[in-house]
Write an enzyme that holds these catalytic residues in place. Structure first.
Site: not given
Length: 844
Positions: A504-506
């Site tokens: 997540v988040e990249g």
């Protein structure tokens, strides 16, 4: 004096002087003047030829005389600018906005090749306020006490209602919301501390609390919302009457936000009985934390205005809006099941959802600025929630593994005494120390006003990866104890949760190969961004002047890095300036050396590969690894100072720095081995490794000291796991493990007597439980000692126990329902099979 010696002295003067000027990074104009003075001395006192003066005068004139400056720009800089523009990689709007997000902080110093350590050391040590400390010691401790991992993940697949109510009542969702709206208004450091503590206790609780305090509606409203939007939503978000989520990821677009197909079309429509200009939305999102229970949905979509109802633009691009989930057409409620972790996560969709224009965060004037909003906020939020979660897991694993490895015995000795286990324990402790340092130092910088875009990407990638390594090592040490799920398993669920943070988040692969160096090379380099901006300037004359200034500054910078890299490598950086004369002095110098080498390698990579470097992801990843290692090592040194320079922590500091800088050396070596321009690679190796690769990984002796630190009750063990939930109570394994560890130290003399008695034949059994009874009868130990040992042994056996279940206890669906389902499925399959055969026969 012979002519040879005189010539040698003059050579040393010019060569040494040149190295000195470049090493100290004296500007080109001053360097030219200094060189002129040396040439004048050579002409007067030596055998200097007048031709040298022509070279000097020409160089000096090009630097300072206005008319000749103009000549230089036209005849030299302009052609170079034309070549440079052709070398530039294509850049999308989303990439450009990502590059412009956040601020340049310590990462810029490391990129410079000449870090100013005083800048880092001048930052105050982060501290919790009295209110924040009270929250950590009060509500946060109470929440940890309420959490039952097995009940949450196996029995309910959710947190109990009383836990949800307590989270809302104590405003855990409101840590970043200002007090004027009813929030707690905590610092970034306090936010990180709360997430760290919860993560060591329950991945579901930490995720549930972390997301609303990271990238979400509250953060977006605080920075970009209108006053009306703030006053409408923030009090409800603080009170918990509104539950937020933010929806970005689509089935077709994850990390590639530009590929979003979720759309909003500006049009006329009905709203509360009136015809207004609004947005008709259609979206399909997945992986959205809190979506199943959210009341307000932050939504990223592409905004279109084909009828030009709000302006002359057809396609505004990515836009962010807040949508109440009870709006007609919004679908929420279904859940994903992420690796059996019970935090609320699920899809959301909307079909022909019509909302007013003022649902756009910041109002209609912020149309098309959604991606800029998100990357700006990621530059802060990405440095807190996921890195703190990894740090919390590491602290819990360190505390548990250190104690468990002492209590668990094989071949009549604690498994902590085996070097193989000790190697894993060392990695657990060292990696946890690195994560703790990175989170604390970076959060402290955020509280001082920094928006560290590149460090936030470094923390997101490396802390979650280190968290995964810690989880793996802890599982290896615990063996079967960690594999058998049940109420007694305190590692398995955290182990299963670690890949979630990776994605997540990249996604981590993307973050390492594209973001860390890709963003850092442009944002942090002292000249590249200026050159890019000059090359893209629509005012060509102004762009030429700016490019000329940046270019010649860049040339001086590159020459300086060549000199610094060579000299620092040749001398092992022993003469480079550092801020402190302490036992850690050499580590600052090591970072100085690799900073210069990294800056040199970066310049040559960008110069020779140009825009192609963007596609050489493995080269970019290795450069990012070097930058990351230096940044993390810097935070370790700063963290050591912030904690009062405790001598007992030095083994952790030494292991961490040596590990990180050895990784930097090997990444640089791999970069040079794989650099496509082989002559340039050989030239770089001469300047970067003139004495070969001389940096070594941590020694076994350091590792033994770290093992002792993590397995022995004391201040260093406590400081390493400072935020772990350690309360001694039933159901808290960390508190119970620590209690048993302390008792093991206290009763070690008794155990030693038992072992000696067994060797002498006074005791028949090799099993401790039987030995206690035999020893008491043989008066090897007293009755009081026997009683204490039995109590201790029972505690240890309870901690080593694993769970087992009756088959029906593990079955979630009653057996008769399963049988019925199978029967129906079988009939359906048979019927389908008959139809398929019939169709085939008809065709034949």
């Amino acid at each position: 004096m012979s002519g040879f010696i005189v010539g040698l002295l003059w050579f040393l003067l010019f060569f040494g002087g040149g190295i000195f000027l470049a090493y100290q990074r004296i500007d080109l104009r001053t360097s030219t003047i200094a060189t002129g003075a040396a040439l004048l001395a050579y002409l007067i006192f030596g055998n200097g030829h007048w031709a040298w003066y022509l070279v000097l005068i020409a160089a000096f004139a090009l630097m300072v005389i206005p008319n000749l400056l103009e000549f230089r720009r036209e005849k030299l800089t302009r052609p170079l600018l034309a070549i440079y523009r052709k070398m530039l990689p294509s850049m999308s709007d989303t990439e450009r906005e990502a590059l412009e997000a956040g601020s340049v902080w310590w990462d810029g110093e490391l990129f410079s090749g000449m870090p100013e350590w005083d800048r880092l050391m001048s930052y105050p040590a982060p501290k919790l306020s009295e209110e924040e400390q009270a929250f950590l010691d009060g509500p946060c401790e109470t929440l940890c006490e309420m959490l039952d991992d097995w009940d949450i993940h196996h029995e309910r697949n959710d947190m109990p209602k009383e836990v949800w109510d307590y989270i809302i009542e104590q405003r855990f969702f409101a840590m970043i919301i200002p007090k004027q709206y009813g929030g707690l208004e905590f610092s970034a450091y306090a936010n990180a501390a709360v997430i760290t503590k919860l993560a060591g206790r329950s991945p579901t609780a930490s995720s549930t609390v972390g997301v609303p305090n990271s990238l979400g509606p509250a953060e977006l409203l605080l920075h970009y919302g209108t006053e009306e939007q703030k006053n409408h939503y923030l009090p409800g978000l603080a009170a918990g009457t509104e539950i937020p989520c933010f929806a970005l990821t689509s089935p077709q677009a994850g990390s590639d936000a530009a590929a979003l197909i979720d759309s909003g079309v500006v049009c006329k429509g009905q709203w509360q009985g009136k015809t207004i200009t609004g947005i008709r939305l259609n979206w399909d999102k997945r992986y959205i934390t809190l979506a199943p229970v959210a009341t307000v949905l932050g939504l990223a979509f592409k905004l279109y205005d084909p009828d030009h109802l709000i302006g002359d633009v057809d396609d505004y691009g990515i836009t962010a809006a807040l949508i109440p989930t009870d709006t007609d057409g919004v679908v929420v409620g279904r859940r994903h099941y992420p690796l059996t972790i019970a935090f609320q996560n699920g899809p959301t969709s909307g079909k022909d959802v019509f909302v007013p224009l003022d649902y756009i965060i910041g109002g209609p004037e912020m149309a098309g600025k959604g991606w800029k909003m998100l990357v700006e906020l990621l530059s802060v939020g990405r440095a807190i929630t996921l890195p703190s979660t990894a740090s919390g897991g590491g602290q819990a694993a360190s505390y548990a593994s250190g104690a468990y490895s002492v209590l668990r015995k094989q071949f009549n000795t604690s498994i902590a005494n085996f070097e193989g286990v000790g190697e894993a324990l060392t990695r657990i402790a060292g990696h946890t120390y690195i994560m703790n340092a990175a989170v604390a130092v970076t959060a402290g910088a955020i509280d001082q006003g920094e928006k560290p875009a590149v460090p936030s990407a470094i923390l997101k990638y490396h802390c979650t990866e280190l968290g995964r390594k810690v989880a793996n090592d802890a599982m290896d040490i615990h063996g079967g104890k960690a594999i058998m799920m049940g109420p007694n398993n305190y590692l398995g669920r955290g182990y299963m949760a670690t890949p979630i943070a990776i994605t997540v988040e990249g996604a981590n692969i993307l973050t390492r190969s594209l973001i860390i160096y890709g963003q850092g090379a442009i944002r942090c380099h002292p000249f590249v961004l200026r050159e890019l901006q000059a090359a893209g300037d629509d005012d060509l004359d102004r762009g030429l002047i700016e490019f000329d200034d940046a270019l010649f500054g860049h040339i001086g910078y590159a020459i300086s890095n060549m000199a610094r890299s060579f000299f620092l490598a040749l001398t092992h950086a022993k003469f480079s300036r550092v801020p402190l004369n302490t036992p850690t002095r050499r580590y600052y110098q090591n970072i100085n050396r690799y900073s210069a080498a990294f800056a040199l390698a970066s310049d040559f990579a960008m110069l020779t590969l140009g825009g192609a470097l963007k596609k050489r992801e493995l080269l970019s990843a290795r450069l990012g690894d070097i930058l990351s290692s230096m940044y993390l090592a810097s935070t370790v040194l700063k963290h050591f100072e912030n904690q009062g320079r405790r001598a007992t922590d030095l083994p952790l500091v030494e292991w961490s720095i040596r590990t990180l800088m050895y990784q930097a050396q090997e990444a640089l070596h791999a970069f040079l081995r794989n650099f496509p321009n082989r002559p340039v690679a050989m030239l770089l190796r001469m300047f970067i490794f003139p004495r070969g690769r001389t940096y070594s990984a941590p020694s076994d002796e350091i590792a033994r000291k770290v093992v002792e630190l993590i397995t022995t009750p004391g201040e260093s063990r406590e400081r390493l796991s400072q935020l772990a939930y350690k309360k001694l109570e039933p159901g808290n394994p960390l508190g119970l493990l620590q209690e048993a560890l302390v008792l093991s130290v206290e009763y070690e003399p008794i155990e030693r007597r038992l072992r000696q008695a067994y060797k002498e034949g006074l005791l028949q059994s090799g099993y401790l439980g039987n030995q206690i009874t035999e020893a008491e009868k043989a008066q090897v130990i007293s009755k009081a000692e026997a009683r204490n040992m039995r109590n201790y042994h029972e505690k240890v056996m309870a901690l080593l126990a694993v769970d087992d279940f009756a088959p029906e206890e593990l079955r979630r669906t009653p057996a008769n329902e399963i049988a019925g389902t199978k029967k129906k499925t079988s009939k359906k399959a048979t019927k389908t099979g008959k139809k398929t055969v019939a169709k085939k026969n008809n065709k034949d």
